[in-house]
Write a protein that holds these residues in place. Sequence first.
Motif, short mmCIF file in Angstrom:
data_model
loop_
_atom_site.label_atom_id
_atom_site.label_comp_id
_atom_site.label_asym_id
_atom_site.label_seq_id
_atom_site.Cartn_x
_atom_site.Cartn_y
_atom_site.Cartn_z
N ARG A 1 0.81 -1.09 -0.10
CA ARG A 1 0.03 0.03 -0.03
C ARG A 1 0.73 1.10 0.08
O ARG A 1 0.31 2.25 -0.61
CB ARG A 1 -0.98 -0.02 1.17
N ASN A 2 2.10 1.22 0.54
CA ASN A 2 2.87 2.27 0.58
C ASN A 2 4.33 1.86 0.56
O ASN A 2 4.95 1.69 1.53
CB ASN A 2 2.76 3.28 1.74
N ASP A 3 4.95 1.61 -0.65
CA ASP A 3 6.08 0.94 -0.89
C ASP A 3 7.32 2.03 -0.28
O ASP A 3 8.17 1.74 0.31
CB ASP A 3 6.46 0.54 -2.32
N VAL A 4 7.16 3.15 -0.63
CA VAL A 4 8.18 4.29 -0.35
C VAL A 4 8.33 4.31 1.32
O VAL A 4 9.40 4.41 1.56
CB VAL A 4 7.67 5.61 -0.72
N GLN A 5 7.31 4.13 1.84
CA GLN A 5 7.41 4.25 3.32
C GLN A 5 8.31 3.08 3.79
O GLN A 5 9.26 3.04 4.77
CB GLN A 5 5.99 4.19 4.05
N MET A 6 7.98 1.75 3.18
CA MET A 6 8.49 0.63 3.68
C MET A 6 10.15 0.76 3.34
O MET A 6 11.02 0.28 4.26
CB MET A 6 8.17 -0.54 3.22
N GLU A 7 10.36 1.30 2.20
CA GLU A 7 11.77 1.51 1.73
C GLU A 7 12.32 2.24 2.48
O GLU A 7 13.72 2.15 2.84
CB GLU A 7 11.68 1.96 0.07
N THR A 8 11.78 3.55 2.93
CA THR A 8 12.33 4.31 3.60
C THR A 8 12.65 3.89 5.28
O THR A 8 13.90 4.30 5.78
CB THR A 8 11.70 5.70 3.92
N ILE A 9 11.93 3.00 5.71
CA ILE A 9 12.06 2.53 7.11
C ILE A 9 13.22 1.51 6.99
O ILE A 9 14.05 1.49 7.99
CB ILE A 9 10.71 1.70 7.48
N ILE A 10 13.49 0.69 5.88
CA ILE A 10 14.52 -0.19 5.63
C ILE A 10 15.83 0.37 5.66
O ILE A 10 17.06 -0.02 6.05
CB ILE A 10 14.18 -1.13 4.42
N ARG A 11 15.92 1.68 5.06
CA ARG A 11 17.22 2.55 5.12
C ARG A 11 17.41 2.86 6.38
O ARG A 11 18.71 3.06 6.66
CB ARG A 11 16.87 3.69 4.10
N LEU A 12 16.53 3.28 7.36
CA LEU A 12 16.68 3.75 8.61
C LEU A 12 17.22 2.81 9.29
O LEU A 12 18.11 2.98 10.46
CB LEU A 12 15.66 4.54 9.14
N VAL A 13 16.55 1.51 9.48
CA VAL A 13 16.98 0.38 10.08
C VAL A 13 17.08 -0.89 9.23
O VAL A 13 16.28 -1.62 8.97
CB VAL A 13 15.87 -0.11 11.17
N PRO A 14 18.46 -0.89 8.68
CA PRO A 14 18.83 -1.86 7.64
C PRO A 14 18.91 -3.30 8.06
O PRO A 14 18.67 -4.28 7.27
CB PRO A 14 20.22 -1.32 6.96
N GLN A 15 19.01 -3.51 9.62
CA GLN A 15 19.24 -4.94 9.99
C GLN A 15 18.56 -5.05 11.03
O GLN A 15 18.85 -5.52 12.15
CB GLN A 15 20.63 -5.03 10.45
N CYS B 1 -1.53 -8.74 5.27
CA CYS B 1 -1.05 -8.18 4.07
C CYS B 1 0.30 -7.31 4.45
O CYS B 1 1.21 -7.31 3.63
CB CYS B 1 -2.07 -7.45 3.16
N GLU B 2 0.14 -6.39 5.33
CA GLU B 2 1.34 -5.53 5.71
C GLU B 2 2.38 -6.19 6.02
O GLU B 2 3.76 -6.14 5.80
CB GLU B 2 0.88 -4.40 6.63
N SER B 3 2.28 -7.32 7.03
CA SER B 3 3.47 -8.12 7.48
C SER B 3 4.09 -8.73 6.27
O SER B 3 5.25 -8.82 6.33
CB SER B 3 2.98 -9.00 8.36
N TYR B 4 3.20 -9.37 5.56
CA TYR B 4 4.24 -10.08 4.32
C TYR B 4 4.63 -9.10 3.22
O TYR B 4 5.75 -9.48 2.77
CB TYR B 4 3.06 -10.99 3.78
N SER B 5 3.98 -7.99 3.16
CA SER B 5 4.65 -6.95 2.23
C SER B 5 5.78 -6.55 2.81
O SER B 5 6.97 -6.57 1.94
CB SER B 5 3.68 -5.69 2.17
N PHE B 6 6.06 -6.29 4.18
CA PHE B 6 7.41 -5.84 4.63
C PHE B 6 8.59 -7.03 4.38
O PHE B 6 9.48 -6.64 4.22
CB PHE B 6 7.29 -5.50 6.27
N ALA B 7 8.04 -8.19 4.65
CA ALA B 7 8.66 -9.47 4.63
C ALA B 7 9.35 -9.41 3.19
O ALA B 7 10.63 -9.68 2.87
CB ALA B 7 7.96 -10.75 5.04
N ILE B 8 8.54 -9.22 2.24
CA ILE B 8 9.03 -9.29 0.69
C ILE B 8 9.90 -8.23 0.58
O ILE B 8 10.95 -8.33 -0.09
CB ILE B 8 7.65 -9.13 -0.14
N HIS B 9 9.93 -6.78 0.91
CA HIS B 9 10.63 -5.85 0.93
C HIS B 9 12.07 -6.11 1.56
O HIS B 9 13.02 -5.89 0.95
CB HIS B 9 9.96 -4.55 1.36
N LEU B 10 11.92 -6.51 2.40
CA LEU B 10 13.40 -7.12 3.36
C LEU B 10 13.87 -8.14 2.41
O LEU B 10 15.24 -8.24 2.40
CB LEU B 10 12.95 -7.44 4.54
#
Length: 264
Positions: free
Chosen positions: A29-43, A56-65
């Motif tokens: 639903r908001n890919d840019v937000q997830m990408e930004t969070i991963i840049r801020l907390v990469p590990q 859906c949100e949990s699985y979306s985040f897992a896929i981005h990671l």
Amino acid sequence: MILTKLYGKARRFLTRNRLRVSTTTGFFRNDVQMETIIRLVPQPKTIYVFGCSDGCESYSFAIHLRLHNVTPPPRIIGFDINEECILKARRGIYQRNQMDYYGTGENLAGPKTQFFNRADGTKVRVDDSIASTCEFNLGSVLDEAFMAQLPKADIVLCQNVLIHLSPEQNRIALHNLKKLVASRGVLAIGGMRPELRSALTNEAGISPVVEDCRVIHDGWRELRHWWEESKPWAREYFALERFEETPDWPNRYSSIFRLPAGEQ
């Protein structure tokens, strides 16, 4: 300006007694937000998703990671008060159109599709490589005893949940969520009435992340659409106002926050 304020007061009066909890959700639903969070907390090691709905949100985040090759994959734990949603999230089977929440076709092709397998009819199943990193349990963000017994997490999300709650419930939830954020972690609270977010995040002393703030704000496309396509007096409470550079814009429009330096 006066008319706008009067419309705002009228809208709040009309909607304050008909808040409802929605379980509508979808993937990416908001890919840019997830990408930004991963840049801020990469590990990240642990991620909480409150109000996880059907997963859906949990699985979306897992896929981005996974697409960012984050290893080992973090533990993603979703919580919701709706037992039916939890059961659906655990099954990990969805209608194909939930992969394409905004109806653009962009998520029905490309690298994300490798993490879905065909199920019966028009349904898809989340691949085991993603499903195995996520778990789902009953839990309320308003339950202080429940929240207090959870270990801290690197990323804490509570999105499109607080918008449905009263101002005092928002205050309680934010108090509970803040305590769960680990040092150098982030709290994501997308889907919250902007004026309330500004007031309560200032009160809580958490710092807004302004990186990509406007893009993330406009990335909630359905919420922005409902604002732009409706009259002020008929606007639903969950419609999201346009981004304006008000004096409080960082707290008003950011959906990502960090703890104060002294608390990290």
